[in-house]
Design a protein around this motif. Structure first.
Motif, short mmCIF file in Angstrom:
data_model
loop_
_atom_site.label_atom_id
_atom_site.label_comp_id
_atom_site.label_asym_id
_atom_site.label_seq_id
_atom_site.Cartn_x
_atom_site.Cartn_y
_atom_site.Cartn_z
N GLY A 73 0.70 -1.23 0.13
CA GLY A 73 0.08 0.04 0.01
C GLY A 73 0.76 1.41 -0.05
N GLN A 74 2.01 1.23 0.65
CA GLN A 74 2.95 2.34 0.82
C GLN A 74 3.65 2.69 -0.45
OE1 GLN A 74 3.00 3.84 3.94
NE2 GLN A 74 3.53 5.67 2.78
N ILE A 75 4.08 1.55 -1.19
CA ILE A 75 4.42 1.50 -2.48
C ILE A 75 3.47 2.41 -3.54
CG2 ILE A 75 5.22 0.56 -4.61
CD1 ILE A 75 6.40 -1.45 -2.64
N MET A 76 2.30 2.12 -3.47
CA MET A 76 1.18 2.30 -4.36
C MET A 76 0.88 3.79 -3.89
SD MET A 76 0.09 0.29 -6.57
CE MET A 76 1.72 -0.34 -6.60
N GLN A 77 1.12 4.40 -2.83
CA GLN A 77 0.69 5.64 -2.39
C GLN A 77 2.05 6.66 -2.57
OE1 GLN A 77 -0.07 6.28 1.83
NE2 GLN A 77 0.43 8.50 1.68
N VAL A 260 7.24 -7.41 -4.98
CA VAL A 260 8.25 -7.44 -5.94
C VAL A 260 7.83 -6.72 -7.42
CG1 VAL A 260 9.92 -8.72 -7.02
CG2 VAL A 260 9.41 -8.97 -4.70
N LEU A 261 6.71 -7.08 -7.89
CA LEU A 261 6.28 -6.90 -9.34
C LEU A 261 6.17 -5.38 -9.37
CD1 LEU A 261 5.58 -8.03 -11.98
CD2 LEU A 261 3.25 -8.42 -11.19
N SER A 262 5.61 -4.99 -8.34
CA SER A 262 5.29 -3.46 -8.28
C SER A 262 6.47 -2.36 -8.46
CB SER A 262 4.44 -3.06 -7.38
OG SER A 262 5.04 -3.23 -6.03
N LEU A 263 7.64 -3.02 -7.75
CA LEU A 263 8.97 -2.16 -7.59
C LEU A 263 9.62 -2.41 -8.96
CD1 LEU A 263 10.32 -3.28 -4.05
CD2 LEU A 263 9.45 -1.13 -5.01
N VAL A 264 9.40 -3.72 -9.67
CA VAL A 264 10.04 -3.99 -10.96
C VAL A 264 9.43 -3.01 -12.05
CG1 VAL A 264 10.34 -5.50 -12.63
CG2 VAL A 264 11.03 -6.37 -10.19
N THR A 281 13.10 4.58 -1.92
CA THR A 281 12.46 3.22 -1.66
C THR A 281 12.59 2.69 -0.45
OG1 THR A 281 12.83 2.38 -4.07
CG2 THR A 281 12.30 0.54 -2.46
N GLY A 282 13.80 3.04 0.30
CA GLY A 282 14.15 2.82 1.78
C GLY A 282 13.09 3.47 2.69
N ASP A 283 12.67 4.72 2.29
CA ASP A 283 11.92 5.32 3.19
C ASP A 283 10.43 4.82 3.07
OD1 ASP A 283 11.37 7.80 5.05
OD2 ASP A 283 10.07 8.43 3.21
N THR A 284 10.14 4.48 1.79
CA THR A 284 8.99 3.75 1.72
C THR A 284 8.60 2.60 2.25
OG1 THR A 284 8.52 4.84 -0.53
CG2 THR A 284 7.43 2.76 -0.14
N CYS A 289 6.36 -0.54 7.18
CA CYS A 289 6.62 -1.41 8.34
C CYS A 289 6.13 -0.85 9.51
CB CYS A 289 8.38 -1.64 8.37
SG CYS A 289 8.78 -2.76 7.01
N GLN A 290 6.34 0.54 9.75
CA GLN A 290 5.71 1.34 10.87
C GLN A 290 4.32 1.07 10.87
OE1 GLN A 290 7.45 5.34 10.24
NE2 GLN A 290 9.67 4.41 10.93
N SER A 291 3.84 1.57 9.58
CA SER A 291 2.30 1.21 9.56
C SER A 291 1.60 -0.14 9.89
CB SER A 291 1.80 1.47 8.14
OG SER A 291 0.42 1.55 8.00
#
Length: 438
Positions: A73-77, A260-264, A281-284, A289-291
Motif C-alpha cells: 500500500g505504501q508503494i502504491m501511495q 516485488v512486481l510493483s517495484l520492478v 524506496t528505503g523510506d517507503t 513497516c511502521q504502519s
C-alpha cells in the motif's frame, strides 16, 4: 455470575477507553485484568501467560501479511500508483458520478490488497476535487471513501485478500472464495445501498443550502505527467488476486509477489520514460513497516483481551447464552462476532476472538444443521464489518481526522454505510445460508 459480570464490565471499560482515544496497548491489558480479577484468576498468570499468549500468537501468524500488505500500500501511495489507478477509474465512469466513482475506486484498491487505512491518503485529494465539481458537502467524504475501502471489498466480495476474509480460512478450512453467491449478493447490497444513501444525503444537504466548502488546507493533487501508467498498478493487483484464488497460494507469497512486481514495473517503466516514481524506496519500506507494526499491535492487544475472557469461568456461561439462541446457528455466530468487533473497535480483532473461542462449536453446528462451513466463513466475515464501525474504531477516527471532519458532522453517515447497511447484508447472508444458498 461475578465472572460474567466481570466480562461485561471489562468489555464496557474497553469500549469507553477506546472511545476516549486511549491506546489498546495499555487499555486492553487493564480490561483483561478486570476480567481476571472478577473471574478468580491469578492476575500475574492471566497477563504474562493468557494475555500475552494470545497477543504473541496473533503476531506470529499474521505479521508477515500485515507488513507486506502495508508495504504494498505504501508503494502504491508514494509512487502515485493508487492515484493513477483512481484517476483511470474516474475517467472511465465519468467525473459527474462523483459518489459512484469514489466508492468504486476505493473498492478496487482494497480488493487489490491495499489497506483501507492507506486508501484515504491516496484518494482524498481526488475525491475532494470530484465533490467540488458536483457541489457535494465535504462531510460525506469520509463515509464515501470508507464504503469502498471497508465494506464489500473487505469481507463480502469472494476472493478479496483482506485479513477479515482470510482469518475464517484458518478455522474452517475454507478458501477466500467461500460461499461466492452469498458474497456477491451481499457485495451488491453493500455497494448499491451506500451509493443510494450518500446520493440522497448529498441532494438533501444541497437543497438545504449546504454544498461544497474548501477545507483550510487543500492537498495538492499530483499532475498526470508525474504519475506512473495505471497498468503498472493494476497488474500487481491482478497477480495478487489470481495467485490467492486460482493457485491457492499463501497470502504472504501473494503479497510478496505483488510488492516485488510493483517495484520492478515502476522501476522499468520509469527508466523507459526517464522518470523516478519512488524517490526513496528505503523510506517507503520504513513507513510501510511502521504502519504494519501499529496496526498489528492494536489488533493483537484486542486478541490478548479475548484470550483472558476465554479462560474466565464466565465465558462458559456467555458462550452457552450465545450458542443457545434459537433459530439458525448463523445468528449466534453473527451476534458473537458483532458484539466482540464492536467492543474492540476492530473487525479483525473481534473476528479472531470469536472464532478462537467458538469455532469448534460452529463446526459442530455446521455438521448438525447441514449448513456448509463455507457459509459460516462468509457470514462471519461479513458480521465483523458491522458493529465494529463504532465511534472509537481506528478507521473511523483516522478518516475523520484526516478529512478534518468532526464526529458530529461525519460519523452518522459513516455508521449508516459501514455499519447499518453491512448489518442488513449480514441478515440477508443468514437467510440465504439458512435456506441453502452457498
Amino acid at each position: 455470575m461475578l465472572s460474567l459480570f466481570g466480562i461485561i464490565l471489562g468489555l464496557a471499560l474497553l469500549i469507553f477507553l477506546a472511545f476516549r482515544g486511549k491506546s489498546l496497548l495499555w487499555a486492553a491489558p487493564i480490561c483483561a485484568l478486570v476480567v481476571a480479577l472478577t473471574g478468580g484468576l491469578d492476575l500475574f498468570t492471566a497477563y504474562t501467560q493468557d494475555y500475552m499468549q494470545g497477543f504473541v500468537d496473533f503476531v506470529l501468524e499474521w505479521f508477515p501479511a500485515f507488513m507486506l500488505g502495508a508495504i504494498f500500500g505504501q508503494i502504491m501511495q508514494d509512487s502515485g500508483g493508487a492515484v493513477s489507478l483512481t484517476k483511470a477509474v474516474v475517467k472511465l465512469v465519468g467525473r459527474d458520478k462523483a459518489i459512484f466513482a469514489s466508492v468504486l475506486c476505493g473498492g478496487l484498491l482494497a480488493y487489490g490488497g491495499i489497506s483501507g487505512f492507506v486508501i484515504i491518503f491516496s484518494m482524498y485529494p481526488i475525491v475532494l476535487g470530484l465533490f467540488k465539481e458536483a457541489n457535494i458537502t465535504r462531510r460525506l467524504i469520509p463515509a464515501t471513501i470508507m464504503t469502498g475501502a471497508f465494506t464489500f471489498s473487505m469481507s463480502a466480495l469472494p476472493g478479496t485478500p483482506t485479513i477479515q476474509n482470510l482469518i475464517p480460512c484458518e478455522y474452517f478450512g475454507t478458501t477466500a472464495t467461500a460461499a461466492p453467491v452469498i458474497g456477491i449478493i451481499c457485495s451488491v447490497i453493500m455497494f448499491v445501498g451506500p451509493v443510494l444513501w450518500l446520493s440522497y444525503r448529498a441532494r438533501k444537504f444541497r437543497a438545504a443550502g449546504e454544498g461544497y466548502d474548501d477545507p483550510e488546507d487543500i492537498p495538492e493533487e499530483i499532475d498526470d505527467d508525474k504519475l506512473p501508467p495505471a497498468w503498472c498498478c493494476f497488474v500487481p493487483f491482478v497477480v495478487i488476486v489470481v495467485m490467492l484464488n486460482v493457485f491457492a497460494l499463501n497470502i504472504v507469497i501473494c503479497l510478496l509477489a505483488g510488492v516485488v512486481l510493483s517495484l520492478v514495473l515502476l522501476f522499468v517503466e520509469g527508466k523507459i520514460r526517464g522518470k523516478v516514481y519512488l524517490t526513496d524506496t528505503g523510506d517507503t519500506l520504513n513507513k510501510g513497516c511502521q504502519s504494519a507494526v501499529s496496526a498489528i499491535m492494536n489488533t493483537s492487544a484486542a486478541v490478548g483481551f479475548g484470550s483472558v475472557v476465554k479462560v474466565s469461568p464466565g465465558f462458559a456461561v456467555l458462550s452457552e447464552l450465545v450458542l443457545g439462541i434459537q433459530g439458525s446457528p448463523l445468528i449466534a455466530e453473527s451476534i458473537a462476532i458483532n458484539i466482540l468487533a464492536g467492543a474492540t473497535g476492530s473487525a479483525s480483532g473481534g473476528l479472531r476472538i470469536a472464532l478462537d473461542a467458538l469455532a469448534p462449536s460452529f463446526i459442530q453446528m455446521s455438521q448438525s444443521s447441514g449448513i456448509p462451513l463455507a457459509v459460516f466463513h462468509r457470514v462471519g466475515a461479513i458480521a465483523c464489518g458491522g458493529l465494529n464501525t463504532m465511534p472509537h474504531d481506528g478507521a473511523v477516527v483516522t478518516y475523520l481526522s484526516y478529512c478534518k471532519i468532526p464526529h458530529k458532522r461525519g460519523y452518522f453517515d459513516m455508521f449508516i454505510v459501514a455499519g447499518a447497511i453491512p448489518i442488513l447484508a449480514n441478515i440477508v447472508a443468514i437467510i440465504l445460508g439458512t435456506i441453502g444458498v452457498v
